[in-house]
Every structure is written in structure tokens, then in C-alpha cells.
Design a protein around this motif. Structure first.
Motif, mmCIF file in Angstrom:
data_model
loop_
_atom_site.group_PDB
_atom_site.id
_atom_site.type_symbol
_atom_site.label_atom_id
_atom_site.label_comp_id
_atom_site.label_asym_id
_atom_site.label_seq_id
_atom_site.Cartn_x
_atom_site.Cartn_y
_atom_site.Cartn_z
ATOM 1 N N LYS A 241 0.842 -1.192 0.000
ATOM 2 C CA LYS A 241 0.000 0.000 0.000
ATOM 3 C C LYS A 241 0.877 1.243 0.000
ATOM 4 N N PHE A 242 0.292 2.340 -0.514
ATOM 5 C CA PHE A 242 1.061 3.576 -0.632
ATOM 6 C C PHE A 242 0.265 4.749 -0.055
ATOM 7 N N GLU A 243 1.011 5.732 0.374
ATOM 8 C CA GLU A 243 0.422 6.974 0.870
ATOM 9 C C GLU A 243 1.007 8.118 0.051
ATOM 10 N N ILE A 244 0.144 9.005 -0.466
ATOM 11 C CA ILE A 244 0.589 10.128 -1.297
ATOM 12 C C ILE A 244 0.396 11.422 -0.530
ATOM 13 N N GLU A 245 1.485 12.123 -0.271
ATOM 14 C CA GLU A 245 1.431 13.431 0.388
ATOM 15 C C GLU A 245 1.711 14.508 -0.659
ATOM 16 N N THR A 246 0.796 15.449 -0.786
ATOM 17 C CA THR A 246 0.943 16.511 -1.777
ATOM 18 C C THR A 246 1.528 17.758 -1.140
ATOM 19 N N LEU A 247 2.594 18.273 -1.736
ATOM 20 C CA LEU A 247 3.186 19.523 -1.278
ATOM 21 C C LEU A 247 2.593 20.679 -2.083
ATOM 22 N N GLU A 248 2.932 21.902 -1.727
ATOM 23 C CA GLU A 248 2.300 23.065 -2.366
ATOM 24 C C GLU A 248 2.736 23.201 -3.827
ATOM 25 N N PRO A 249 1.762 23.305 -4.729
ATOM 26 C CA PRO A 249 2.098 23.462 -6.155
ATOM 27 C C PRO A 249 2.678 24.843 -6.436
ATOM 28 N N LEU A 251 3.955 27.668 -9.884
ATOM 29 C CA LEU A 251 3.773 28.021 -11.295
ATOM 30 C C LEU A 251 4.982 28.802 -11.769
ATOM 31 N N LYS A 252 5.570 28.370 -12.883
ATOM 32 C CA LYS A 252 6.680 29.094 -13.502
ATOM 33 C C LYS A 252 6.368 29.254 -14.970
ATOM 34 N N ASN A 253 6.273 30.499 -15.408
ATOM 35 C CA ASN A 253 5.775 30.815 -16.747
ATOM 36 C C ASN A 253 4.382 30.200 -16.864
ATOM 37 N N GLU A 254 4.184 29.226 -17.737
ATOM 38 C CA GLU A 254 2.870 28.596 -17.818
ATOM 39 C C GLU A 254 2.943 27.117 -17.417
ATOM 40 N N ILE A 255 4.026 26.737 -16.773
ATOM 41 C CA ILE A 255 4.205 25.344 -16.362
ATOM 42 C C ILE A 255 3.816 25.188 -14.897
ATOM 43 N N VAL A 256 2.877 24.276 -14.649
ATOM 44 C CA VAL A 256 2.408 23.994 -13.298
ATOM 45 C C VAL A 256 3.131 22.749 -12.788
ATOM 46 N N THR A 257 3.636 22.815 -11.562
ATOM 47 C CA THR A 257 4.315 21.677 -10.951
ATOM 48 C C THR A 257 3.723 21.401 -9.582
ATOM 49 N N VAL A 258 3.396 20.120 -9.355
ATOM 50 C CA VAL A 258 2.875 19.696 -8.060
ATOM 51 C C VAL A 258 3.848 18.672 -7.466
ATOM 52 N N VAL A 348 -8.574 18.016 -4.830
ATOM 53 C CA VAL A 348 -8.058 19.296 -5.305
ATOM 54 C C VAL A 348 -6.917 19.752 -4.404
ATOM 55 N N VAL A 349 -5.765 20.053 -5.006
ATOM 56 C CA VAL A 349 -4.589 20.463 -4.237
ATOM 57 C C VAL A 349 -4.152 21.883 -4.574
ATOM 58 N N GLY A 350 -4.827 22.501 -5.524
ATOM 59 C CA GLY A 350 -4.476 23.860 -5.894
ATOM 60 C C GLY A 350 -5.325 24.344 -7.059
ATOM 61 N N ILE A 351 -5.263 25.652 -7.318
ATOM 62 C CA ILE A 351 -6.047 26.255 -8.397
ATOM 63 C C ILE A 351 -5.143 27.185 -9.204
ATOM 64 N N VAL A 352 -5.233 27.080 -10.530
ATOM 65 C CA VAL A 352 -4.617 28.064 -11.404
ATOM 66 C C VAL A 352 -5.718 29.003 -11.875
ATOM 67 N N ARG A 353 -5.586 30.280 -11.551
ATOM 68 C CA ARG A 353 -6.623 31.267 -11.902
ATOM 69 C C ARG A 353 -6.131 32.086 -13.103
#
Length: 437
Positions: A241-249, A251-258, A348-353
Motif C-alpha cells: 500500500k502507498f500513501e501520497i502526500e501533496t506539497l504546495e504546487p 507556477l513558472k511561466n505557464e508550467i504547473v508543478t505539483v 483538489v490540491v491547488g487552483i490556477v486562476r
């Protein structure tokens, strides 16, 4: 037991065929690994049934070709259906396996019939009996496409989608069964009851197909209309089994990284796939509940071990085609970033507006105009989200893909427009006419 135990399929038909110099069936792979097979009586009986069924199938094709000539060639593409049989399940062992096979491929559509998309009464009977009799029972799917497992899914404790792996199918399966290897893949299709799939659209007649379902295929349909699949897109278990922890996403230029951290919380080694989805704003253009945009797989993680991954994507890859303006665009609004281990396990871990509409690409209209409108659900899943990071993006940061449409010779264009539909068909097929070389 099962059609694929001794008659294991290594590939599909047509373009999916796999030609090999040697091939290990599942029965052979298990014997190579040291297992004792005690169902020879059943396997021999099934071979006899299959031989008779194949002779009947070949004779029916010969009869069709003799009657219909070249117009009956389509019969060659139709896969033989699984035959019915009544063989005793009398092998005594600690473990029982039922290997269910289905073949399909290029040249013919699947059919909603027993022995193809549906299980046969014989398969349902035998799988049910084995699941009730054996504490250690596994259903193995040696298939090239989705089948409706709804009659038996609630009683089978272990289901392995083996698929069709080529020459080493049997040995690879034995390694997985013994724990020398482990499953670590995810479903590339949504598995559901046949009647629950989107049945919008008309695939007949063959020369005038209208794909009315539009964007609502697979998980995009199921997630949008809240239909519960048997197994969702992107789903897959392992021996741990696995556990996924999401860190804060970010944005650089138009590239989103999570950034995410995946931890193996079980007792055995394994690999996990983290999937990234996006819910687009519901503006002028219709959008599904979410779309897959990126995924990453870990290295082999031992029990207790962790790995950091980054789920990245370019915003312009979310662009949608606007028919009236003949361009690909991103509408202004909130783009909700989701992370999970399947399409039914995302949060949901973040929003690009995006501040306003952004044009990604302008194209030229060179095709015809459809005589129908795409399907849109009467009501769709809606979700509110709060307390997640908001990344601000200006439309000016989206790079527009510019290209020059090629100039078409006017005389050539006029000539093409002068051709009839029949002449255009001959142009595409090499002027094939029955009875002529």
C-alpha cells in the motif's frame, strides 16, 4: 481452468498480432516455476471442445465466402466466440486459477454478446463455483479489451489483468504469482457494466458514422454523470500500500508543478503511479468533470521507503477547440488541480486562476460541417473547493502557437470539388473494383 490456461493468447488480431519464435503459455509457465497442475482432465476436455468449435467456425467462414464472394471478407475479421461446455472442476489443490481469454483486434468491432463483451453462462458458473470452493482463488484476464465482469465481480477476491504480453506471458505470470515480481500498472480503460457506458452515437451504417458522444468517453463520461464503474480509469492495486502526500504546487511561466511524496506503507516492495487531473472552468465551452494531464511512476520502493515526484504540465496542453472561431483556447477562470491514484480517487490540491481568455493556436477550417451536435449531460457533477493554494496566471504568459496554413492550388482544389463521392472513395482506396486487378 479457463480458456487461456493452455490456449494462452499472446496478442490480438490484425495490427495487434504478435508473431514470435517461441511462446510460453500460462500452463507451461506455472510448470516451469515448479507448480503441479492437477486439472489435466479439464484441460484435455476443453481442448476437445475447442477443436470442434474451431472446425465449425472455419466451416461457417468458408460457407460465407462461397456464397458472398469478396463481399464476405468481413467474416474473416470476426473473432470466434467462446464455446459452451460442461466439464467437471474436480482437480484437488490448494490454489485455483481461472484464466479467461478474449481475442479482438483490427478489422472488426467488438460485439455485445456472450463470449465477447459478456461472460458466457459457462464462465459465470465455473468462476462462481471456484470462488466459493477455494480460499485461494484468482481470476486472470488474458484479454485484449474490456469485458463486463458485473456477474462475478462481487464474489471474486483477486482479479489480475494480465492482458497479452507476447512470448514471455506464462513465465511473467508465474513470477508475479510467486512474488518474484509484482503488479504495478494502472487501468487505461474504465471497466463497467455494459449498459452503464455512454451509448450515444450511431456506428451504423459504416459509411456515415456520427460520433455524437463528443468528449464524453471513458472516465470523462463516468466522472461527469456520476455513474459508478466496476473499476475506474487509472485504478490498480499492488502487493503493498502507498500513501501520497501533496506539497504546495507552484507556477513558472505557464508550467504547473505539483511536488508529491509517495511512501510505501505496506510490508512488501512495489511501485506506485501518481496521476494528475485538472477540472477546467465551465464557461462557453462544455468541459468534462476532469481530464488526465500528467502522471509519474516511482522507482521500486521497499517497505517504509519514500520518494519525491513532481507532476508537471503546460497550461496550453489543456486548450480546447472552439469551432466557431476555429482556434484552440483556454477560457478565463479557475483550473482546479487534482492529484490521486485513479480517476475516482482525486482531491483538489491547488487552483490556477487565469485572468482572461488565452488563444493557444489559430488554425484553418478545411473540413466539412457536421449535421449533428455533440452530446452534453443534462446534469454534471459539481464540486466546491476552498482552502487550497491559488496560482495567478495572466493570459499574456500563454504562448500562442502560430503557423501558416499551406496555400492550396486553386486548379487542384477545383478538380477535387468536381469529383463525386464514389470517385473520391476510389481515389483513397486505389480505384479498387471487385473482379478487377
Amino acid at each position: 481452468y479457463g480458456s487461456g490456461a493452455r490456449n494462452t493468447l499472446r496478442g490480438g488480431t490484425g495490427g495487434g498480432i504478435v508473431e514470435v519464435k517461441s511462446f510460453t503459455t500460462i500452463e507451461e509457465g506455472l510448470k516451469n516455476a515448479g507448480f503441479q497442475i492437477v486439472s489435466d482432465e479439464w484441460l484435455d476436455g476443453y481442448d476437445s471442445v475447442m477443436q470442434t468449435a474451431r472446425e465449425t467456425y472455419r466451416n461457417s467462414i468458408k460457407s460465407t465466402l462461397a456464397t458472398d464472394g469478396l463481399t464476405g471478407l468481413g467474416a474473416l475479421s470476426v473473432a470466434m466466440r467462446e464455446p459452451e461446455y460442461n466439464l467437471p472442476l474436480n482437480g484437488k489443490s490448494e490454489v485455483a486459477l481461472y484464466i479467461l481469454s478474449r481475442i479482438s483486434g483490427e478489422g472488426a468491432d467488438r460485439t455485445a454478446s456472450e463470449g465477447d463483451i459478456f461472460l458466457t453462462p459457462t464462465e459465470i458458473r465455473d468462476i462462481t463455483a471456484l470462488a466459493e470452493k477455494y480460499r485461494k482463488f484468482m481470476l486472470v484476464l488474458n484479454v485484449s479489451g474490456v469485458i463486463d465482469l458485473s456477474p462475478i465481480v462481487h464474489i471474486v477476491p483477486n482479479i489480475l489483468l494480465l492482458s497479452q504480453l507476447g512470448s514471455a506471458t506464462g513465465d511473467a505470470f508465474a513470477d508475479m504469482l510467486c512474488g518474484k515480481s509484482y503488479p504495478s500498472g494502472k487501468l487505461a480503460s474504465t471497466w463497467a457494466k455494459y449498459e452503464d457506458y455512454c451509448h450515444v452515437g450511431d456506428l451504423n451504417p459504416e459509411d456515415d458514422t456520427r460520433y455524437r458522444e463528443g468528449i464524453y468517453l471513458g472516465y470523462r463520461y463516468f466522472d461527469s454523470v456520476e455513474k459508478e464503474p466496476l473499476f475506474p480509469f487509472g485504478f490498480g492495486l499492488s502487493y503493498t500500500k502507498f500513501e501520497i502526500e501533496t506539497l504546495e504546487p507552484y507556477l513558472k511561466n505557464e508550467i504547473v508543478t505539483v511536488p508529491v511524496v509517495v511512501k510505501n506503507t505496506g510490508k512488501r516492495a512495489g511501485k506506485e503511479i501518481v496521476e494528475g487531473y485538472v477540472s477546467l472552468p465551465q464557461g462557453k465551452l462544455d468541459q468534462p468533470y476532469q481530464v488526465l494531464i500528467a502522471f509519474e511512476k516511482t522507482k521500486e520502493l521497499q517497505a517504509g521507503q519514500s520518494q519525491r515526484l513532481e507532476i508537471s504540465f503546460e497550461m496550453q496542453n489543456l486548450a480546447s477547440f472552439e469551432n466557431c472561431s476555429c482556434r484552440r483556447i483556454l477560457e478565463g477562470g479557475d483550473y482546479a488541480i487534482r492529484v490521486g491514484s485513479s480517476s475516482r480517487d482525486t482531491k483538489v490540491v491547488g487552483i490556477v486562476r487565469l485572468d482572461t481568455l488565452a488563444v493557444v493556436e489559430k488554425v484553418s477550417h478545411v473540413g466539412g460541417v457536421p449535421d449533428f451536435e455533440d452530446f452534453k449531460p443534462a446534469c454534471k457533477t459539481e464540486e466546491l473547493w476552498a482552502d487550497v493554494p491559488v496560482l495567478l496566471l495572466s493570459a499574456s504568459e500563454i504562448k500562442e502557437r502560430k503557423h501558416e496554413a499551406p496555400k492550396i492550388n486553386e486548379r487542384a482544389l477545383a478538380f477535387v470539388h468536381s469529383l463525386s463521392d464514389e470517385e473520391l472513395c476510389y481515389l483513397c482506396t486505389g480505384n479498387f473494383e471487385e473482379g478487377k486487378e
